[in-house]
Design a protein around this motif. Structure first.
Motif, PDB file in Angstrom:
ATOM      1  N   ARG A 138       0.550  -1.591   0.096  1.00  0.00           N
ATOM      2  CA  ARG A 138      -0.326  -0.243   0.020  1.00  0.00           C
ATOM      3  C   ARG A 138       0.623   1.136   0.254  1.00  0.00           C
ATOM      4  O   ARG A 138       0.376   2.484  -0.086  1.00  0.00           O
ATOM      5  CB  ARG A 138      -0.955   0.641   1.251  1.00  0.00           C
ATOM      6  CG  ARG A 138      -2.409  -1.246   0.973  1.00  0.00           C
ATOM      7  CD  ARG A 138      -2.820  -1.346   2.474  1.00  0.00           C
ATOM      8  NE  ARG A 138      -3.520  -2.063   3.072  1.00  0.00           N
ATOM      9  CZ  ARG A 138      -4.497  -2.732   2.003  1.00  0.00           C
ATOM     10  NH1 ARG A 138      -5.050  -1.511   2.274  1.00  0.00           N
ATOM     11  NH2 ARG A 138      -5.133  -3.845   2.502  1.00  0.00           N
ATOM     12  N   GLY A 139       1.696   1.187   0.299  1.00  0.00           N
ATOM     13  CA  GLY A 139       2.557   2.395   0.236  1.00  0.00           C
ATOM     14  C   GLY A 139       3.278   2.938   1.283  1.00  0.00           C
ATOM     15  O   GLY A 139       3.232   4.344   1.918  1.00  0.00           O
ATOM     16  N   CYS A 140       3.603   2.223   2.692  1.00  0.00           N
ATOM     17  CA  CYS A 140       2.422   2.690   4.162  1.00  0.00           C
ATOM     18  C   CYS A 140       3.376   2.302   4.735  1.00  0.00           C
ATOM     19  O   CYS A 140       3.051   2.107   6.059  1.00  0.00           O
ATOM     20  CB  CYS A 140       1.063   2.267   4.597  1.00  0.00           C
ATOM     21  SG  CYS A 140      -0.124   3.515   3.245  1.00  0.00           S
ATOM     22  N   ALA A 141       4.146   1.262   4.508  1.00  0.00           N
ATOM     23  CA  ALA A 141       5.393   0.344   5.683  1.00  0.00           C
ATOM     24  C   ALA A 141       6.465   0.930   5.188  1.00  0.00           C
ATOM     25  O   ALA A 141       7.159   1.184   3.906  1.00  0.00           O
ATOM     26  CB  ALA A 141       5.265  -1.241   5.815  1.00  0.00           C
ATOM     27  N   LEU A 142       7.212   0.780   6.188  1.00  0.00           N
ATOM     28  CA  LEU A 142       9.420   0.941   5.555  1.00  0.00           C
ATOM     29  C   LEU A 142       9.509   0.488   6.476  1.00  0.00           C
ATOM     30  O   LEU A 142       9.589   0.299   7.333  1.00  0.00           O
ATOM     31  CB  LEU A 142       9.554   2.379   6.707  1.00  0.00           C
ATOM     32  CG  LEU A 142       8.666   3.509   5.689  1.00  0.00           C
ATOM     33  CD1 LEU A 142       9.234   4.932   6.784  1.00  0.00           C
ATOM     34  CD2 LEU A 142       9.119   3.988   4.160  1.00  0.00           C
ATOM     35  N   ASP A 143      10.470  -0.361   6.229  1.00  0.00           N
ATOM     36  CA  ASP A 143      11.737  -1.302   6.380  1.00  0.00           C
ATOM     37  C   ASP A 143      12.673  -0.543   7.058  1.00  0.00           C
ATOM     38  O   ASP A 143      13.396   0.198   5.677  1.00  0.00           O
ATOM     39  CB  ASP A 143      12.233  -2.502   6.162  1.00  0.00           C
ATOM     40  CG  ASP A 143      10.901  -3.057   6.152  1.00  0.00           C
ATOM     41  OD1 ASP A 143      10.467  -3.161   6.908  1.00  0.00           O
ATOM     42  OD2 ASP A 143      11.084  -4.309   5.699  1.00  0.00           O
ATOM     43  N   MET A 144      13.451  -0.211   8.285  1.00  0.00           N
ATOM     44  CA  MET A 144      14.728   1.138   7.958  1.00  0.00           C
ATOM     45  C   MET A 144      15.409   0.499   9.557  1.00  0.00           C
ATOM     46  O   MET A 144      15.222   0.138  10.281  1.00  0.00           O
ATOM     47  CB  MET A 144      13.879   1.915   8.392  1.00  0.00           C
ATOM     48  CG  MET A 144      13.436   2.923   9.148  1.00  0.00           C
ATOM     49  SD  MET A 144      12.078   3.560   9.672  1.00  0.00           S
ATOM     50  CE  MET A 144      13.531   4.879  10.251  1.00  0.00           C
ATOM     51  N   THR A 145      16.479   1.344   9.886  1.00  0.00           N
ATOM     52  CA  THR A 145      17.048   1.346  10.467  1.00  0.00           C
ATOM     53  C   THR A 145      17.877   2.673  11.005  1.00  0.00           C
ATOM     54  O   THR A 145      17.461   3.482  10.459  1.00  0.00           O
ATOM     55  CB  THR A 145      18.049   0.137  10.948  1.00  0.00           C
ATOM     56  OG1 THR A 145      19.066   0.162  12.081  1.00  0.00           O
ATOM     57  CG2 THR A 145      19.681   0.625   9.768  1.00  0.00           C
ATOM     58  N   LEU A 146      19.145   3.161  12.118  1.00  0.00           N
ATOM     59  CA  LEU A 146      19.467   3.977  12.098  1.00  0.00           C
ATOM     60  C   LEU A 146      20.874   4.457  11.919  1.00  0.00           C
ATOM     61  O   LEU A 146      21.443   2.948  12.339  1.00  0.00           O
ATOM     62  CB  LEU A 146      19.560   5.076  13.792  1.00  0.00           C
ATOM     63  CG  LEU A 146      18.387   4.985  14.190  1.00  0.00           C
ATOM     64  CD1 LEU A 146      17.362   5.692  15.566  1.00  0.00           C
ATOM     65  CD2 LEU A 146      17.174   5.648  13.804  1.00  0.00           C
ATOM     66  N   ILE A 147      21.633   5.276  11.732  1.00  0.00           N
ATOM     67  CA  ILE A 147      23.438   5.705  11.583  1.00  0.00           C
ATOM     68  C   ILE A 147      23.686   6.346  12.277  1.00  0.00           C
ATOM     69  O   ILE A 147      22.410   7.279  12.231  1.00  0.00           O
ATOM     70  CB  ILE A 147      23.313   5.464  10.114  1.00  0.00           C
ATOM     71  CG1 ILE A 147      23.188   6.867   9.334  1.00  0.00           C
ATOM     72  CG2 ILE A 147      23.049   4.375   9.501  1.00  0.00           C
ATOM     73  CD1 ILE A 147      23.826   7.620   8.293  1.00  0.00           C
ATOM     74  N   ASP A 148      24.657   6.346  12.065  1.00  0.00           N
ATOM     75  CA  ASP A 148      25.297   8.091  13.342  1.00  0.00           C
ATOM     76  C   ASP A 148      25.718   8.284  12.133  1.00  0.00           C
ATOM     77  O   ASP A 148      27.227   8.112  11.424  1.00  0.00           O
ATOM     78  CB  ASP A 148      26.938   6.567  13.898  1.00  0.00           C
ATOM     79  CG  ASP A 148      27.780   7.488  15.177  1.00  0.00           C
ATOM     80  OD1 ASP A 148      27.533   8.672  14.122  1.00  0.00           O
ATOM     81  OD2 ASP A 148      26.744   8.237  16.388  1.00  0.00           O
ATOM     82  N   LEU A 149      25.825   9.854  12.031  1.00  0.00           N
ATOM     83  CA  LEU A 149      25.550  10.721  11.402  1.00  0.00           C
ATOM     84  C   LEU A 149      27.067  10.779  11.172  1.00  0.00           C
ATOM     85  O   LEU A 149      27.217  11.399  10.233  1.00  0.00           O
ATOM     86  CB  LEU A 149      24.924  12.165  11.697  1.00  0.00           C
ATOM     87  CG  LEU A 149      24.123  12.140  11.650  1.00  0.00           C
ATOM     88  CD1 LEU A 149      22.880  13.501  12.142  1.00  0.00           C
ATOM     89  CD2 LEU A 149      23.185  11.366   9.888  1.00  0.00           C
ATOM     90  N   LYS A 150      27.532  10.655  12.330  1.00  0.00           N
ATOM     91  CA  LYS A 150      29.650  11.142  12.274  1.00  0.00           C
ATOM     92  C   LYS A 150      30.087   9.860  11.460  1.00  0.00           C
ATOM     93  O   LYS A 150      30.982   9.897  10.647  1.00  0.00           O
ATOM     94  CB  LYS A 150      30.527  11.818  13.550  1.00  0.00           C
ATOM     95  CG  LYS A 150      29.032  12.431  14.370  1.00  0.00           C
ATOM     96  CD  LYS A 150      30.385  12.871  15.445  1.00  0.00           C
ATOM     97  CE  LYS A 150      29.352  13.969  15.974  1.00  0.00           C
ATOM     98  NZ  LYS A 150      30.669  14.439  17.967  1.00  0.00           N
ATOM     99  N   THR A 151      29.752   8.817  11.911  1.00  0.00           N
ATOM    100  CA  THR A 151      30.795   7.492  10.979  1.00  0.00           C
ATOM    101  C   THR A 151      30.029   6.436  10.668  1.00  0.00           C
ATOM    102  O   THR A 151      30.736   5.612   8.914  1.00  0.00           O
ATOM    103  CB  THR A 151      30.594   6.752  12.467  1.00  0.00           C
ATOM    104  OG1 THR A 151      29.247   5.626  12.750  1.00  0.00           O
ATOM    105  CG2 THR A 151      31.377   6.817  14.016  1.00  0.00           C
ATOM    106  N   LYS A 152      28.333   7.193  10.021  1.00  0.00           N
ATOM    107  CA  LYS A 152      27.538   6.790   9.072  1.00  0.00           C
ATOM    108  C   LYS A 152      27.287   5.231   8.930  1.00  0.00           C
ATOM    109  O   LYS A 152      27.007   4.824   8.269  1.00  0.00           O
ATOM    110  CB  LYS A 152      28.714   6.755   7.450  1.00  0.00           C
ATOM    111  CG  LYS A 152      28.753   8.263   6.977  1.00  0.00           C
ATOM    112  CD  LYS A 152      27.335   9.186   7.599  1.00  0.00           C
ATOM    113  CE  LYS A 152      27.583  10.479   7.531  1.00  0.00           C
ATOM    114  NZ  LYS A 152      26.314  11.648   6.849  1.00  0.00           N
TER     115      LYS A 152
END
Length: 227
Positions: A138-152
């Motif tokens: 439906r275009g209404c779900a996301l698979d994701m995680t987080l990164i550290d902005l400094k180290t990427k």
């Protein structure tokens, strides 16, 4: 005229819609495009263009996923317009904490959901039921995680992406305080911005209000071609 219509039906039997073997009739490009005229909120937005500083790691465009096969031909991530707008707000919140978003998957054509279901032999613990379709469809779900902005680098989480294990469940206790904090931060910020984490996947977030949007079966190539 009748001959022309019959020929068109023979050549394009599912031009408007086509019921699948699981009983659903996902929207095609024709139906999706028509829906935008009455409701522009249904637009599928290219997330990388809408939020340029997010990172894409579209696993299904590689063999680095639970199927061991390349499912998508293009490494793209799309979501409905309100979903993209909510994600942009979440990205701003994460940035304030020194984090950024990495997307593994967004909109997913219905055909991919069928493929996953059949690979898992009907076990819907970690894949969607094709009789209902998924929030991804439906275009209404996301698979994701987080990164550290400094180290990427990705923040450490309780399990790898798409791991079909109990450690992937958001409710599973985590002994490591850093990992627990990372998971809790991801979930709390996303839920603050209009999403709900899925019960067996810490990385999967459903947009609250997904019921308003139809299941679609439009390939990325078609979306790109018809921009």
């Amino acid at each position: 005229m009748r001959t022309t219509i019959l020929l068109f039906i023979i050549l394009f039997p599912c031009y408007g819609e086509c019921q699948t073997k699981y009983g659903l009739t996902p929207s095609t490009w024709v139906q999706y495009h028509a829906s935008l005229k009455t409701n522009p909120e249904k637009e599928l937005v290219d997330l990388k263009k809408f939020i340029p500083d997010i990172i894409l790691d579209i696993r299904y465009a590689t063999k680095n996923n639970f199927t061991g096969e390349k499912v998508y031909n293009l490494a793209k991530a799309y979501a409905r317009k309100p979903v993209a707008e909510a994600l942009k707000k979440a990205q701003a919140d994460f940035n304030q904490l020194g984090y950024g978003i990495k997307i593994f998957d967004g909109y997913r054509p219905y055909s991919a959901t069928v493929k996953f279901y059949e690979i898992m032999k009907g076990d819907t613990t970690y894949v969607a039921n094709p009789y209902k379709g998924s929030r991804h469809n439906r275009g209404c779900a996301l698979d994701m995680t987080l990164i550290d902005l400094k180290t990427k680098q990705e923040l450490k989480m309780p399990s790898g992406y798409d791991a079909p294990i109990k450690e992937s469940w958001p409710s599973t206790p985590v002994a490591d305080p850093v990992v627990r904090k990372n998971r809790d931060t991801l979930i709390s910020v996303m839920e603050k911005n209009g999403f709900k984490v899925y019960v067996t996947e810490w990385w999967h977030f459903d947009f609250v209000g997904w019921e308003k949007f139809e299941v679609m079966n439009i390939d990325f190539e078609e979306l790109e071609k018809n921009k």
